[in-house]
Design an enzyme around this catalytic site. Structure first.
Site, PDB file in Angstrom:
ATOM      1  N   GLU A   1       7.592  -0.795 -10.659  1.00 52.47           N
ATOM      2  CA  GLU A   1       8.288  -0.595  -9.595  1.00 52.47           C
ATOM      3  C   GLU A   1       9.496  -0.296  -9.027  1.00 52.47           C
ATOM      4  OE1 GLU A   1       5.453  -1.353  -6.366  1.00 52.47           O
ATOM      5  OE2 GLU A   1       6.007  -0.447  -4.751  1.00 52.47           O
TER       6      GLU A   1
ATOM      7  N   TRP B   1       5.245  -4.790  -9.951  1.00 55.05           N
ATOM      8  CA  TRP B   1       6.249  -5.097  -8.932  1.00 55.05           C
ATOM      9  C   TRP B   1       6.665  -6.644  -8.421  1.00 55.05           C
ATOM     10  CZ3 TRP B   1       6.236  -7.908  -4.263  1.00 55.05           C
ATOM     11  CH2 TRP B   1       7.672  -7.716  -3.273  1.00 55.05           C
TER      12      TRP B   1
ATOM     13  N   ASP C   1      10.830  -2.047   7.879  1.00 57.50           N
ATOM     14  CA  ASP C   1       9.554  -2.482   7.362  1.00 57.50           C
ATOM     15  C   ASP C   1       9.770  -0.831   6.297  1.00 57.50           C
ATOM     16  OD1 ASP C   1       7.207  -3.050   6.234  1.00 57.50           O
ATOM     17  OD2 ASP C   1       6.237  -1.930   8.319  1.00 57.50           O
TER      18      ASP C   1
ATOM     19  N   ASP D   1       0.172   2.619   0.109  1.00 56.86           N
ATOM     20  CA  ASP D   1       0.314   0.695   0.067  1.00 56.86           C
ATOM     21  C   ASP D   1       1.275   0.671   1.514  1.00 56.86           C
ATOM     22  OD1 ASP D   1       2.446  -1.131  -0.132  1.00 56.86           O
ATOM     23  OD2 ASP D   1       3.603  -1.404  -1.318  1.00 56.86           O
TER      24      ASP D   1
ATOM     25  N   ASP E   1       6.360  -0.549   5.159  1.00 55.40           N
ATOM     26  CA  ASP E   1       5.303  -0.568   4.812  1.00 55.40           C
ATOM     27  C   ASP E   1       4.293  -0.075   6.445  1.00 55.40           C
ATOM     28  OD1 ASP E   1       4.575  -1.476   1.849  1.00 55.40           O
ATOM     29  OD2 ASP E   1       6.137  -3.051   3.212  1.00 55.40           O
TER      30      ASP E   1
ATOM     31  N   HIS F   1      10.920   2.302  -0.769  1.00 45.22           N
ATOM     32  CA  HIS F   1      12.426   1.444  -1.220  1.00 45.22           C
ATOM     33  C   HIS F   1      13.406   2.901  -1.877  1.00 45.22           C
ATOM     34  CE1 HIS F   1       8.768  -1.342  -2.874  1.00 45.22           C
ATOM     35  NE2 HIS F   1       8.175  -1.043  -1.097  1.00 45.22           N
TER      36      HIS F   1
ATOM     37  N   HIS G   1       3.451   4.931  -4.871  1.00 42.00           N
ATOM     38  CA  HIS G   1       3.230   3.666  -3.723  1.00 42.00           C
ATOM     39  C   HIS G   1       3.299   5.027  -2.145  1.00 42.00           C
ATOM     40  CE1 HIS G   1       2.659  -0.418  -4.781  1.00 42.00           C
ATOM     41  NE2 HIS G   1       1.099   0.860  -5.494  1.00 42.00           N
TER      42      HIS G   1
ATOM     43  N   ASP H   1       8.034   3.955  -4.525  1.00 45.62           N
ATOM     44  CA  ASP H   1       7.371   4.201  -3.286  1.00 45.62           C
ATOM     45  C   ASP H   1       8.189   4.175  -2.229  1.00 45.62           C
ATOM     46  OD1 ASP H   1       7.316   2.375  -1.351  1.00 45.62           O
ATOM     47  OD2 ASP H   1       5.275   0.445  -1.743  1.00 45.62           O
TER      48      ASP H   1
ATOM     49  N   LYS I   1      13.015  -1.531  -6.118  1.00 46.04           N
ATOM     50  CA  LYS I   1      12.660  -1.496  -4.839  1.00 46.04           C
ATOM     51  C   LYS I   1      14.294  -1.709  -4.169  1.00 46.04           C
ATOM     52  CE  LYS I   1      10.669  -4.382  -0.823  1.00 46.04           C
ATOM     53  NZ  LYS I   1       9.917  -4.972  -0.345  1.00 46.04           N
TER      54      LYS I   1
END
Ligand code: RNT
Ligand code: ZN
Length: 413
Positions: free
Chosen positions: A221, A180, A289, A321, A291, A257, A281, A254, A223
Site C-alpha cells: 500500500e 503498509w 486526514d 479503511d 481516513d 493517499h 482501501h 488507498d 502513501k
C-alpha cells in the site's frame, strides 16, 4: 414483493437493467470490514499511543477495550449490514494471554478470530503492524538504515504472511496480507534512493517464500504523506506500482493517499490491464486526514462504477479503511459498509454498454444526459428491497439498534 420495488424494477428494465440480477451480483461481493474502526487503531498490545503519521481524532465514549468487546461490537454492526463479508485484522489484534513480540506471532495467536469468522461464515484479512511500537518510533521500519531494526520488521512481515495463509486454509478463501509502512521524512531528504533500495530489499526477502495464492494474496500500500512525514514517503505510489508489476504482487490503492484532485477510480482501468488483482482501501480524505468515514459521494460512486463496468468485481479486493473516534464507532462501520454497497448497487444498475456506445459514437450530449438522469432513478427503492430480503433493517431503521446498543453496552465501558 412490494409495489414500490415492482415499479422501480420496471423503470430500470426500461434501460435494459434487471434489478433482481443486480442484487444477485451485489450479494456476492465481499467487502473487508476493518476491525480498527472499533477501537481507534488501538489493538490489544497496550503498546501506547498510535504512531506512524496517522491519527484518530475525537473521544466518543464506548470504544472497545478488548477482543471480546470488539467482537461483540462487530457482531452488532454485521447484524445491520446485508451479506457475508470479511474482517480485516492487524497484527496488534492478536488475542494472547501475555504480549507476544511481533516477530514471534504465530497462527495460534489468532485462533479466537478464526473461530469468530468460522462461526459466522466470514473471511479474514491481515496486515502486519509497522507502527505504534518502540522500534518504529523514529518513523522508519522496512527502510531503516539500522540493520537490526530492519530485520525485526522483515521477520514480523514474514510471520504475518504465515498467519494470513493459515486464515486462507482454515476459512477456504484467500486472505489479503497488506503491507503498509509509515516510513518517511519530515525534512527534504538528502538521499531519496537509499531508503527505497532498502525497502525493496526488505520486500524481496519478505516475499521470497512462495505461498499458494489460493490462501494468501500479498499487497503493498502506497502513501503520499503522513503527519510528521510531509517531505518524503519511502513507499510512494510509483515505487509500489513498479514493485508490484515486477514481482507479481498486488497493489493496494488507498483513496486517501493521493493528491487532492487525483481519483483512485481513474487508476483502476490502467492497472487492471496489467495485473490480475488490485486491492482497495476505501476511505474519504479531507485535507490532511486520509481516513474519514466513507460517504456516498461522487468519488465512491466512480470507484464502484469502474469496478463494475470493467466486470472486475472478483479482481478488485474491496476493503474499508478509516477511523473516526468522534461518532459512535459501530455506526461508523455500518454507514461505511452500507455506502460501499449502495455505490456498488448504483453501478450494477447502470447501463454501461449503452453509455459506452454513446461514448464510442461520440454522442456526448446523450451520454451526459443519461448519466445525469440516472442519478434520480429509484436506487433507494432497490436498496431497500435488498435490505428487506437480506433480513437487515431498511433505511435508517438500523440507527435505533445502534442507539439501543450504546445505552445497554457502550455506556457501561
Ligand atoms: C495508513 C494506511 C493504513 C492504515 C491501516 C491501519 O495511512 O492507510 O492502511 O490505515 O493499516
Ligand atoms: Zn489504508
Amino acid at each position: 414483493m412490494n409495489a414500490s420495488y415492482e415499479s422501480a424494477k420496471s423503470l430500470y428494465s426500461g434501460l435494459g437493467i434487471d434489478t433482481d440480477k443486480a442484487l444477485e451480483q451485489l450479494r456476492k461481493i465481499k467487502i473487508s470490514l476493518h476491525c480498527w474502526q472499533g477501537d481507534d487503531v488501538g489493538g490489544f498490545e497496550n503498546s501506547g499511543s498510535l504512531s506512524g503519521g496517522i491519527a484518530a481524532t475525537g473521544n466518543y465514549p464506548g470504544k472497545a477495550r478488548n477482543a471480546q468487546e470488539l467482537m461483540q461490537d462487530l457482531d452488532t454492526a454485521l447484524s445491520l449490514i446485508p451479506g457475508k463479508h470479511k474482517i480485516n485484522l492487524h497484527a496488534i489484534y492478536a488475542v494472547t494471554d501475555s504480549p507476544v513480540p511481533r516477530d514471534e506471532l504465530q497462527p495460534a495467536h489468532f485462533d479466537a478470530w478464526v473461530r469468530f469468522a468460522k462461526e459466522r461464515g466470514l473471511g479474514l484479512d491481515i496486515n502486519p503492524t509497522l507502527f505504534s511500537h518502540e522500534l518504529a518510533k523514529d518513523g522508519l521500519t522496512l527502510s531503516h538504515p539500522d540493520e537490526s531494526v530492519r530485520r525485526f520488521w522483515v521477520e514480523h512481515c514474514k510471520a504475518m504472511r504465515h498467519i494470513g495463509a493459515h486464515f486462507g486454509k482454515e476459512l477456504g478463501q484467500a486472505a489479503l496480507n497488506n503491507i503498509w509502512i509509515p516510513d518517511g521524512y519530515k525534512h527534504v531528504p538528502a538521499d531519496r534512493l537509499s531508503p527505497r533500495a532498502r525497502l525493496k530489499a526488505s520486500l524481496d526477502e519478505i516475499l521470497s517464500e512462495q505461498i499458494d495464492t489460493n490462501y494468501l494474496i500479498d499487497a503493498v500500500e502506497s502513501k503520499l504523506f503522513g503527519i510528521g512525514v510531509e517531505a518524503y514517503t519511502v513507499g510512494s505510489h510509483e515505487f509500489y506500482m513498479n514493485y508490484a508489476a515486477k514481482n507479481n504482487c498486488t497493489c493496494l490503492l488507498d483513496g486517501g493517499h493521493f493528491h487532492p484532485t487525483e481519483e483512485v477510480a481513474d487508476k483502476l482501468s490502467s492497472m487492471l490491464l496489467f495485473t490480475d488483482k488490485v486491492a482497495l482501501h476505501v476511505t474519504r480524505g479531507i485535507r490532511w486526514d486520509s481516513d474519514h468515514v466513507v460517504a456516498l459521494d461522487d468519488s465512491l460512486r466512480e470507484v464502484a462504477k469502474e469496478i463494475v463496468a470493467a466486470n472486475a468485481t472478483d479482481r478488485v479486493l474491496i476493503g474499508l479503511d478509516y477511523f473516526d473516534a468522534s461518532i459512535n464507532r459501530i455506526a461508523a462501520w455500518v454507514i461505511g459498509m452500507r455506502n460501499m454497497q449502495k455505490a456498488l448497487l448504483a453501478a450494477l444498475l447502470t447501463p454501461h454498454a449503452t453509455l459506452a456506445n454513446m461514448q464510442a459514437e461520440g454522442r456526448f450530449t446523450q451520454m451526459f444526459a443519461l448519466q445525469e438522469e440516472l442519478k434520480s432513478y429509484p436506487l433507494g427503492t432497490v436498496w431497500d428491497h435488498f435490505c428487506e430480503t437480506e433480513g437487515v433493517p431498511v433505511r435508517e431503521q438500523w440507527l435505533p439498534v445502534v442507539e439501543d446498543y450504546e445505552k445497554k453496552e457502550l455506556a457501561k465501558r
